[in-house]
Motif scaffolding. Structure first.
Motif, mmCIF file in Angstrom:
data_model
loop_
_atom_site.group_PDB
_atom_site.id
_atom_site.type_symbol
_atom_site.label_atom_id
_atom_site.label_comp_id
_atom_site.label_asym_id
_atom_site.label_seq_id
_atom_site.Cartn_x
_atom_site.Cartn_y
_atom_site.Cartn_z
ATOM 1 N N LYS A 11 0.844 -1.198 0.000
ATOM 2 C CA LYS A 11 0.000 0.000 0.000
ATOM 3 C C LYS A 11 0.878 1.246 0.000
ATOM 4 C CE LYS A 11 -3.476 2.469 2.716
ATOM 5 N NZ LYS A 11 -4.247 2.496 3.988
ATOM 6 N N GLU A 12 0.692 2.103 -1.005
ATOM 7 C CA GLU A 12 1.439 3.349 -1.045
ATOM 8 C C GLU A 12 0.945 4.268 0.064
ATOM 9 O OE1 GLU A 12 2.778 3.943 -5.620
ATOM 10 O OE2 GLU A 12 0.673 4.361 -5.201
ATOM 11 N N ASP A 17 6.370 4.190 -1.736
ATOM 12 C CA ASP A 17 5.794 4.555 -3.027
ATOM 13 C C ASP A 17 6.445 3.728 -4.125
ATOM 14 O OD1 ASP A 17 4.090 5.864 -4.709
ATOM 15 O OD2 ASP A 17 4.864 7.873 -4.317
ATOM 16 N N LEU A 18 5.683 3.478 -5.175
ATOM 17 C CA LEU A 18 6.169 2.776 -6.358
ATOM 18 C C LEU A 18 6.347 3.782 -7.489
ATOM 19 C CD1 LEU A 18 3.695 -0.254 -6.325
ATOM 20 C CD2 LEU A 18 6.043 -0.259 -5.492
ATOM 21 N N LYS A 19 7.374 3.591 -8.316
ATOM 22 C CA LYS A 19 7.595 4.473 -9.453
ATOM 23 C C LYS A 19 8.068 3.665 -10.658
ATOM 24 C CE LYS A 19 6.430 8.234 -7.388
ATOM 25 N NZ LYS A 19 5.131 8.853 -7.743
ATOM 26 N N LEU A 43 11.352 4.210 -1.908
ATOM 27 C CA LEU A 43 10.796 4.223 -3.254
ATOM 28 C C LEU A 43 11.239 2.953 -3.964
ATOM 29 C CD1 LEU A 43 11.454 7.902 -4.423
ATOM 30 C CD2 LEU A 43 9.267 6.916 -3.724
ATOM 31 N N ASP A 49 3.462 2.455 -10.763
ATOM 32 C CA ASP A 49 2.533 2.805 -9.693
ATOM 33 C C ASP A 49 1.095 2.809 -10.186
ATOM 34 O OD1 ASP A 49 3.369 4.883 -11.304
ATOM 35 O OD2 ASP A 49 2.911 6.425 -9.840
ATOM 36 N N ARG A 52 0.972 -1.632 -11.485
ATOM 37 C CA ARG A 52 1.686 -2.573 -10.616
ATOM 38 C C ARG A 52 2.471 -3.611 -11.434
ATOM 39 N NH1 ARG A 52 1.035 -1.740 -4.844
ATOM 40 N NH2 ARG A 52 -0.257 0.117 -4.761
ATOM 41 N N ASP A 123 -0.249 9.382 0.922
ATOM 42 C CA ASP A 123 0.393 8.872 -0.287
ATOM 43 C C ASP A 123 0.648 9.966 -1.315
ATOM 44 O OD1 ASP A 123 -2.190 9.396 -1.007
ATOM 45 O OD2 ASP A 123 -2.570 7.463 -1.955
#
Length: 492
Positions: A11-12, A17-19, A43, A49, A52, A123
């Protein structure tokens, strides 16, 4: 250690965080700056993001090199990001890697290349106004105290077994001493070649932290009645002090308060007996953790005091609300005065997720028919009052819920507002429709909510949101800061 699947599905939020590997370097600077200005975080680059999808980084060498330079080329001052790689199989079935950037919570204010400062709120990365930047610089000066060297403290004052336990918990493979020297600035070599031990290190791993911080402890006081009396009328019936490391204080304090919490049983709806606690278990744990985690340890003249009266719990902690946290945004804004202590307690699962704890406290209280906590600052002491859950409030909760979910003849559930339409009452010269009341409620719960989000939740056109806001503006709500980056403030 996290697996690639846990990272991909994570969970962001405040610290994660996802990038995509395709992100522009200038855009990547924003979350890096925001996390460094707040609580730090991680990150994961090479995972989209939006979808996924695991893209990986091995097939994008030039792009990867550009992103690795971001903390140096696009952040001012430079942010000491730690980079590591996690082996994975990308979505095309090829062996690959994902880049993990560990961003420390910084004692400095950081900006991007355009001299814009951001801070992490949930987020999202929110741009700061000039006034907020100045306040954050002050708060960061206070924050750096946990990195200060403790006069007279040496390696011999540290419990290496406690360090070993924590190192194992976070997946560190070297010796406890190496962990202290390589992580969080717990132990540093000064210009004289001697090793300095930090405040955070002593508070978390010290054999006896009170040798250096005599009032770095937690005190529980129980009173008979609803007032605090002194002298011949003194009404203290319990007075217990908890010392040791912060972890031991948190564990022992929570355990003891639980022995003082009473359960009350009453006849509820449908002639069934219902049992309620004076205070929800989560509320006690989170309030105790917050007091120990966010107190200003540079204020040495008093300890944390938790006072139990017949009708309330009062948590008194040295220091004001930290950083950008204010009474009107505390449910959705987080800032650690002591980020290393906060991360430590998070590893032991006492901190669930940065930025969510106080919102859940309020929801737990409301679910039990009690009011949310209230705040007051006396001099340098923050006082948070948690109202007791009473039998009356519990009965009211059940009655209200039963009434709000009353079933008509067709068997479909309807709400209270559908049974009794709002009469569009007029206050301050403004007609308060159901839509406007709900809008104010949403703004109170999330001061950073956007007009688009209001329109979506209320299922009305964005132009209708704007019209209703203009009707409420100046009498029930005001905008603080710009349209982008500002927040709503409810006028009481």
């Amino acid at each position: 250690m996290m697996t690639i699947e846990e990272i991909r599905t994570g969970k962001e939020g405040q610290t994660f965080d996802l990038k995509s590997i395709q992100i522009d370097p200038k855009a990547l600077a924003i979350p890096i700056v925001a996390m460094a200005n707040a609580d730090g975080g991680m990150l994961a680059i090479g995972i989209s993001d939006k979808t996924r999808k695991i893209e990986g980084v091995n097939q994008h060498t030039a792009k990867l090199n550009d992103l690795l330079r971001v903390p140096f080329d696009f952040c001012n001052p430079t942010i000491p990001v730690t980079c590591r790689y996690m082996e994975c199989t990308n979505d095309e079935g090829i062996t690959d890697r994902v880049l993990l950037m560990d961003i420390p919570a910084s004692q400095f204010l950081h900006t991007n290349q355009a001299d814009e400062a951001y801070i992490r709120v949930g987020d999202k990365s929110r741009k700061l106004t000039f006034e907020e930047r100045m306040q954050l610089m002050y708060d960061k000066g206070e924050r750096s105290y946990e990195d200060t060297a403790v006069f007279g403290a040496t390696i011999d004052d540290i419990d290496m077994d406690a360090v070993a336990e924590y190192a194992k918990l976070v997946g560190y493979k070297k010796t406890p001493l190496e962990y202290l020297r390589e992580n969080n600035g717990f132990v540093k070599t000064n210009k004289n070649g001697e090793e300095d031990v930090s405040v955070a290190c002593i508070l978390l791993f010290g054999k006896n932290p009170q040798n250096f911080f005599p009032r770095g402890r937690t005190r529980f006081i129980r009173y008979d009645g609803v007032d605090e009396k002194v002298g011949a009328e003194m009404n203290v019936i319990k007075d217990v002090i908890f010392e040791g490391t912060i972890l031991n204080q948190v564990k022992n304090t929570i355990e003891f308060i639980e022995t003082q919490v009473r359960e009350h049983t009453f006849l509820g709806q449908h002639a069934q007996f219902v049992t309620k606690r004076d205070y929800p278990e989560f509320v006690i744990q989170e309030m105790t953790v917050n007091a120990c985690c966010h107190r200003a340890y540079n204020i040495k003249g008093t300890e944390i005091q938790i006072k139990m009266f017949d009708d309330r719990l009062v948590f008194e902690s040295p220091g004001k609300l930290p950083g950008q946290v204010k009474p009107n945004n505390i449910r959705h804004t987080h800032f650690s005065r002591n980020p290393k202590i906060a991360s430590f307690l998070k590893a032991y699962h006492f901190v669930k997720e940065f930025g969510e704890g106080f919102d859940r406290i309020c929801r737990e209280q409301e679910a039990n028919g009690a009011n949310a906590p209230s705040f007051r600052t006396d001099e340098f002491i923050l006082k948070i009052t948690v109202p007791k859950v009473t039998e009356k409030s519990s009965v009211r909760t059940e009655t209200d819920q039963n009434r709000a979910e009353k079933l008509p003849e067709n068997g479909q559930k309807v709400t209270e507002t559908e049974q009794k339409p709002n009469k569009n009452r007029i206050e301050k010269g403004v007609r308060l429709t159901d839509t406007r009341i709900e809008m104010l409620k949403l703004m109170r719960e999330n001061p950073y909510i956007s007009k688009a989000e209001l329109a979506k939740i209320l299922n009305i056109h964005p132009s209708a949101v704007s019209r209703n806001i203009e009707a409420l503006r100046g009498k029930f709500v005001r905008r603080v800061g710009p349209d982008k980056g500002g927040f709503w403030e409810i006028i009481e």
